[in-house]
Motif scaffolding. Structure first.
Motif, short mmCIF file in Angstrom:
data_model
loop_
_atom_site.label_atom_id
_atom_site.label_comp_id
_atom_site.label_asym_id
_atom_site.label_seq_id
_atom_site.Cartn_x
_atom_site.Cartn_y
_atom_site.Cartn_z
N VAL A 36 0.92 -1.17 0.16
CA VAL A 36 -0.01 -0.02 -0.02
C VAL A 36 0.86 1.31 0.03
CG1 VAL A 36 -1.49 1.51 1.45
CG2 VAL A 36 -1.85 -1.16 1.20
N PHE A 46 -6.31 5.28 -3.83
CA PHE A 46 -6.99 4.16 -3.17
C PHE A 46 -8.57 4.61 -2.83
CE2 PHE A 46 -2.81 3.22 -2.78
CZ PHE A 46 -2.73 1.52 -2.21
N MET A 53 -8.99 -3.52 2.71
CA MET A 53 -8.01 -2.65 3.32
C MET A 53 -8.48 -2.57 4.97
SD MET A 53 -6.21 -1.27 1.01
CE MET A 53 -5.75 0.22 1.90
N LEU A 58 -4.10 4.08 4.88
CA LEU A 58 -4.48 4.46 3.66
C LEU A 58 -3.37 5.78 3.15
CD1 LEU A 58 -8.22 4.62 3.37
CD2 LEU A 58 -6.67 2.95 2.03
#
Length: 63
Positions: A36, A46, A53, A58
């Motif tokens: 990620v 994203f 996730m 993030l």
């Protein structure tokens, strides 16, 4: 290790799942966060509700 990514031009990463279609973090551990982070560093966006996730941080480019 296998990772199932779905990335679209319009939405960025829409799913990031492990080999058995579980959340990436659950199957791959810290390696999932590294993926990620690497995608984020390359400018890949994203979706905030991307499948798989759960538990991952993030990147700032979240759509």
């Amino acid at each position: 290790m296998r990772l199932n990514l779905q990335i679209t031009q319009s939405h960025g990463v829409e799913q990031i799942l492990g080999k058995y279609n579980q959340d990436a973090l659950r199957e791959l551990g810290e390696a999932a966060q590294q993926v990620v982070d690497g995608l984020g560093a390359m400018g890949v966006g994203f979706r905030s509700d991307a499948l798989g996730m759960s538990g991952l941080r993030l990147p700032q480019t979240t759509q």
